[in-house]
Write a protein that holds these residues in place. Sequence first.
Motif, short mmCIF file in Angstrom:
data_model
loop_
_atom_site.label_atom_id
_atom_site.label_comp_id
_atom_site.label_asym_id
_atom_site.label_seq_id
_atom_site.Cartn_x
_atom_site.Cartn_y
_atom_site.Cartn_z
N VAL A 1 6.02 32.00 -103.04
CA VAL A 1 6.99 32.15 -101.97
C VAL A 1 7.44 30.76 -101.53
CG1 VAL A 1 5.22 32.15 -100.17
CG2 VAL A 1 7.40 33.29 -99.75
N LYS B 1 10.32 35.32 -95.80
CA LYS B 1 9.32 36.08 -96.55
C LYS B 1 7.92 35.50 -96.33
CE LYS B 1 7.98 37.39 -101.26
NZ LYS B 1 8.32 37.26 -102.70
N ASN C 1 4.87 37.60 -94.60
CA ASN C 1 3.57 37.79 -95.24
C ASN C 1 2.44 37.28 -94.35
OD1 ASN C 1 4.57 38.93 -97.63
ND2 ASN C 1 4.90 36.93 -98.58
#
Length: 560
Positions: free
Chosen positions: A221, A227, A231
């Motif tokens: 990532v 994102k 997470n």
Amino acid sequence: MTRPLRSNLQPGSTLWAGRRAQWRALGLNDEELTRPKIAVVNSSSKLSSCFSHLDEVAAEVSKAIREAGGVPFEIRTAASSDFITSAGCGGSYILPTRDLIANDIEVAVDGALLDGMVCLASCDKTTPGQLMAAARMNVPALIVSCGYQQTGEYKGESVDIEEVFLRAGYIASGGITVDELANLADNAVRSPGVCAGMGTANTMHIAAESLGMSLPGSAPVQALSDKMFDNARASGRRIVEMVWQDLKPRDVLTAGAFRNAAIAVLSVSGSINAVKHLQAVAVEAGLDIDLYTVFDECARTTPLLAAVRPNGHGTIAEFEQAGGALTLLKRLEPLLDREVLTVSGRRVGEVLAGVQPGAPGAIATLEQPLSRVPSLNIVRGSLLPGGGIVRIGGTEGRTMRFRGPAQLFHSRDEALAAIKAGQVRRGSVVVLRGLGVRGGPGMAMTSAVVFALDGAGLIDDVAVITEGQLSGLVNKGLVVGEASPEAGDGGPIGLINEGDEIEIDVERRIVDLHVPEETLQQRRAEKREFGVPVPRGWLTIYRDNVGPVHEGAVLRNSTR
């Protein structure tokens, strides 16, 4: 959902009273003192861009833990960067930091009897150190991948820190000037995060997810992306659930999970460093498993599905956009153990059942892989009975056999000086010894030698055997890394004399020393010492207690 928590001490006891006094002073109320207490393991450091953003991540994870009904306690650990920490003692501090991190975490989490932990994984040594601690203590734990850095541009072309590292090896041969190298360095990194290639950091982030120790879909990532933060928050919420469920690392870290991780690493031609790191985690988990044998077996049936730099022209961003580790595992599903558990609470088969991979692109299929040549090869033989690792990267046409006389060097600088002076002979096997986990100590960095050989136009005309550490970016020439057992631990590599004939055959997975046994017996009677003096302190402790690299290079008597 409730169960007794180890953090809730007996009311009225001395320990309870002292803890209450300390934590009430931090602002916790009576109700909060009974909640799950979660460590947010943070290796934040302003020494390196790899770690410079972790305080922001820690804040979001802590907030999510509070909202889920837990109490976060941020703790700090050591942090090492190959580009920064390598300056002292010839790079000897880098690998030992991994074990220092594991012990840092143990002291804080077990010392305080915390109930679980979320580990913010960044540069090379943080992820394995965090996994080792989780496996050792066996309290609920999650790994959060904190992302890769945004690369830069120079003269209209993409440039990243891997290119800087590689091109620095061309200075000795005149392949690049100092000013040109400085300009590359000035433009290579545009954000925090780890190296943007399939080096050790991204390899270990993918390995953590493949082991089941990270939430599905979290690696790789881009650092500081939406994102990444999503997470991180999800991990903060999930760890509180895991504490109540008593879902522990050893429920996840089974032999099948390690096999899955090995297959994933092989399918992307990940860093050779992942082998010893996964072995170390397995040792800490109390598993009797030989990861060198697992990698050797899986390499014969696992094709290359992704060619991210330095294995090809693909980028880690393209790999992420194609679905990352989750899509990779879906492609690999027929090869995987689908029954192993993950920190999500679901088994691998359940996780993958809902994955719909897109059209083949940055991640190929088993039916039409990029290559069927094994990407990581374990070689053993009379010279290296413990083993060494050759990274081919799935590249067709690479040299797989070599036989020639040994040319010996006992430090990185000695080898670099010989390359610059034109003293390295074509057709020779360049042997770097006395640089292993004990001799280095901590596996001195020897990647620069490989890059210098490339810069001098020698990389295809010599072979290299090194006890030292290689960057996960090394992917040229016939290079046997992490040679074990090392000369400093009595390995046969210490018996080599200049000019002795050495044979390497990757397809047969052998590396042999062709010297008569009676000659070797005479040499064993000689006093041969290897390694460098180190200052009193952590390196001395590490050197005196570390085990062989093929056994994970863990500190002896550190496991339970």
